[in-house]
Design an enzyme around this catalytic site. Structure first.
Site, short mmCIF file in Angstrom:
data_model
loop_
_atom_site.label_atom_id
_atom_site.label_comp_id
_atom_site.label_asym_id
_atom_site.label_seq_id
_atom_site.Cartn_x
_atom_site.Cartn_y
_atom_site.Cartn_z
N GLN A 135 -30.89 -43.08 -70.61
CA GLN A 135 -29.51 -42.62 -70.50
C GLN A 135 -28.66 -43.16 -71.63
O GLN A 135 -27.79 -42.47 -72.15
CB GLN A 135 -28.92 -43.04 -69.15
CG GLN A 135 -29.54 -42.34 -67.97
CD GLN A 135 -29.53 -40.84 -68.13
OE1 GLN A 135 -28.49 -40.21 -68.18
NE2 GLN A 135 -30.71 -40.24 -68.23
N HIS B 239 -28.10 -41.14 -74.87
CA HIS B 239 -27.27 -39.93 -74.91
C HIS B 239 -26.08 -40.13 -75.83
O HIS B 239 -25.83 -39.33 -76.73
CB HIS B 239 -26.78 -39.57 -73.51
CG HIS B 239 -27.75 -38.76 -72.72
ND1 HIS B 239 -28.07 -37.46 -73.04
CD2 HIS B 239 -28.47 -39.05 -71.62
CE1 HIS B 239 -28.94 -36.99 -72.17
NE2 HIS B 239 -29.20 -37.94 -71.29
N GLU C 276 -24.73 -40.77 -61.10
CA GLU C 276 -25.31 -39.46 -61.41
C GLU C 276 -26.81 -39.47 -61.10
O GLU C 276 -27.32 -38.61 -60.37
CB GLU C 276 -25.08 -39.14 -62.88
CG GLU C 276 -25.68 -37.81 -63.34
CD GLU C 276 -25.57 -37.60 -64.83
OE1 GLU C 276 -25.71 -36.44 -65.27
OE2 GLU C 276 -25.36 -38.59 -65.57
N HIS C 277 -27.53 -40.44 -61.65
CA HIS C 277 -28.97 -40.60 -61.39
C HIS C 277 -29.19 -41.96 -60.74
O HIS C 277 -28.69 -42.98 -61.22
CB HIS C 277 -29.77 -40.57 -62.70
CG HIS C 277 -29.53 -39.37 -63.55
ND1 HIS C 277 -28.66 -39.38 -64.63
CD2 HIS C 277 -30.04 -38.12 -63.50
CE1 HIS C 277 -28.66 -38.19 -65.21
NE2 HIS C 277 -29.46 -37.40 -64.53
N HIS D 242 2.86 -11.48 -36.10
CA HIS D 242 1.50 -11.89 -35.79
C HIS D 242 1.25 -11.77 -34.28
O HIS D 242 0.22 -11.24 -33.84
CB HIS D 242 1.26 -13.34 -36.22
CG HIS D 242 0.97 -13.53 -37.67
ND1 HIS D 242 1.90 -13.29 -38.64
CD2 HIS D 242 -0.16 -13.94 -38.31
CE1 HIS D 242 1.37 -13.56 -39.82
NE2 HIS D 242 0.12 -13.95 -39.64
N ASP E 191 -34.78 -34.48 -65.69
CA ASP E 191 -34.01 -33.79 -66.74
C ASP E 191 -34.68 -32.49 -67.16
O ASP E 191 -33.99 -31.55 -67.56
CB ASP E 191 -33.86 -34.69 -67.96
CG ASP E 191 -32.61 -35.55 -67.89
OD1 ASP E 191 -31.79 -35.34 -66.98
OD2 ASP E 191 -32.46 -36.43 -68.76
#
Length: 434
Positions: free
Chosen positions: A262, A265, A330-331, A423, A364
């Site tokens: 990670q 990235h 996230e992971h 109504h 991924d």
């Protein structure tokens, strides 16, 4: 100076330290906001003409007509047919697994009938048209094409329009091959905020879509934020994240490399390890120091780990799970003996990887579940991209004559309580004794 910070859950400052570690200020540059506002306005007002101008200005691609920006099916198929055999086989294997997984997510319509004949239910229908943004040029993200296009196709989306920038006319063959394999209907060589605007508002050449999905740079993210409401969007994603809970039973080198996966990235990516074993944290830190110089993206990894990474000593694995739930990563990798034991303790995570062999990198590319995941703690309230993001639900209400006698007085009473007398009358007109 340590290559990565160390924290301990039993210190008085831990809660504050953890919050500071997780803090990510997604403040937009004013110039990006202003540029996107102007670009979207021009696309909305001038359509194809503005699209042609921006494509020339930002990508160096000059065309006479916007239709010339379309990449035809023949070129997509040629890209697939001419891939090296190993790349095509990998792409096809990944696509098959991703498609198979998402077929299990397809929603179903349902109804039930009450004793008086009233029928209630839900009808599930796909979106008509979806736009898929894919980064282009030298960046190759065929996995992004598969992860966004295949769930849309499984959902039954009628038309999937892909946009991808081609700086100086450079078309990425892997991306085009993935589009062919995924059944993308149309592909246009456009990018940036102008592509988002074209998808959202439509031009003379490009029909507007109902939803825009896919990753992009800061301009793409800001443009998606601005068009939300006119169209749906998948999410505004933050930097990538990995959190690993480890008991010390996996080789330290494996965990170090998973943290790298990670961190490479970008400098804002976040890699965190939780463990109750102090000696193991030492071993992982030593592995980081040993392996880091061998990484092609070592400078990015080093800065990511130094600025936003951490090795955290916790009391035990139950506490590790509680810290993980607060982080809502996230992971999440659970690298322990019998990892399924801890699954029921996890409430918030985008994707959960169980066991020593379930590296995040497999998720991924080819495991099957979607790699478009909530970031920046949004896993507390949101989910991975899936078939359900390309479907919508309509309620079905068919009230019988008998049912109207029961429901009418209830509705009329509540409507009068709200001061909405039309109504109430609408319901009462259907009463047999009215």
């Amino acid at each position: 100076m340590s290559v990565i910070r160390r924290l301990q859950s039993d210190t008085a400052s831990f809660s504050t330290d953890l919050r500071q570690l997780l803090a990510f200020e997604a403040t937009q540059d004013a110039s990006i906001e202003n540029a996107c506002r102007d670009i979207l306005h021009q696309i909305r007002q001038r359509g194809d003409a503005a699209l042609i101008e921006y494509t020339h200005r930002f990508d160096g691609v000059q065309v006479q007509h916007a239709a010339d920006l379309e990449i035809g099916h023949d070129e997509l198929q040629h890209a697939l047919d001419t891939l090296p055999a190993d790349q095509r086989a990998a792409l096809e294997a990944a696509a098959q697994r991703i498609r198979q997984y998402h077929e299990h997510q397809r929603g179903k319509s349902w109804t039930y009938t009450e004793d008086d004949g009233t029928t209630l239910g839900q009808q599930v229908t796909p979106l008509d048209r979806v736009g898929l943004y894919v980064p282009g040029g030298k960046a190759a993200y065929p996995s992004s094409v598969l992860m966004n296009a295949l769930p849309a196709k499984v959902a039954g989306v009628r038309e999937l329009i892909m946009v991808t920038p081609t700086p100086k006319g450079e078309r990425n063959q892997l991306v085009l091959a993935a589009a062919a394999l995924s059944g993308v209907d149309k592909v246009y060589s456009i990018g940036g905020a102008q592509a988002v605007g074209a998808l959202a508002y439509g031009t003379e050449t490009i029909q507007p879509v109902d939803k825009i999905v896919g990753p992009g740079n800061a301009y793409v993210a800001e443009a998606k934020r601005r068009v939300f409401g006119t169209v749906g969007i998948d999410m505004i994603a933050g930097p990538s994240e990995i959190l690993i809970i480890a008991d010390g039973s996996a080789p330290a080198e494996w965990v170090a490399m998973d943290l790298f996966s990670q961190a490479e990235h970008d400098e804002l990516a976040q890699s965190i390890l939780l463990s109750p074993n102090a000696d193991y944290l030492d071993a992982v830190e030593n592995a980081i120091v040993e392996l880091l110089p061998t990484m092609p993206r070592a400078d990015i990894i080093r800065k990511s780990l130094a600025d936003r990474g951490a090795l955290i000593l916790v009391k035990d694995l139950p506490e590790a799970c509680e810290v993980a739930n607060f982080i809502a990563p996230e992971h999440l990798e659970i690298s322990t003996v019998n990892p399924e034991t801890w699954l029921e303790h996890i409430r918030h995570a985008g994707a959960i990887f169980l066991g020593h062999y379930s590296s995040e990198s497999l998720g991924d590319y080819c495991a099957g579940p979607n790699h478009v995941l909530p970031t920046s703690r949004t896993a507390r309230f949101s989910s991975p991209l899936g078939v359900y993001d390309f479907q919508k639900r309509s309620s079905i209400i068919q009230v019988s004559q008998s049912g109207a006698q029961t429901l009418g007085p209830i509705a009329a009473t509540l409507a009068k309580g709200e001061g909405l007398y039309a109504h109430a009358a609408s319901a009462e007109y259907r009463l047999q004794n009215s």
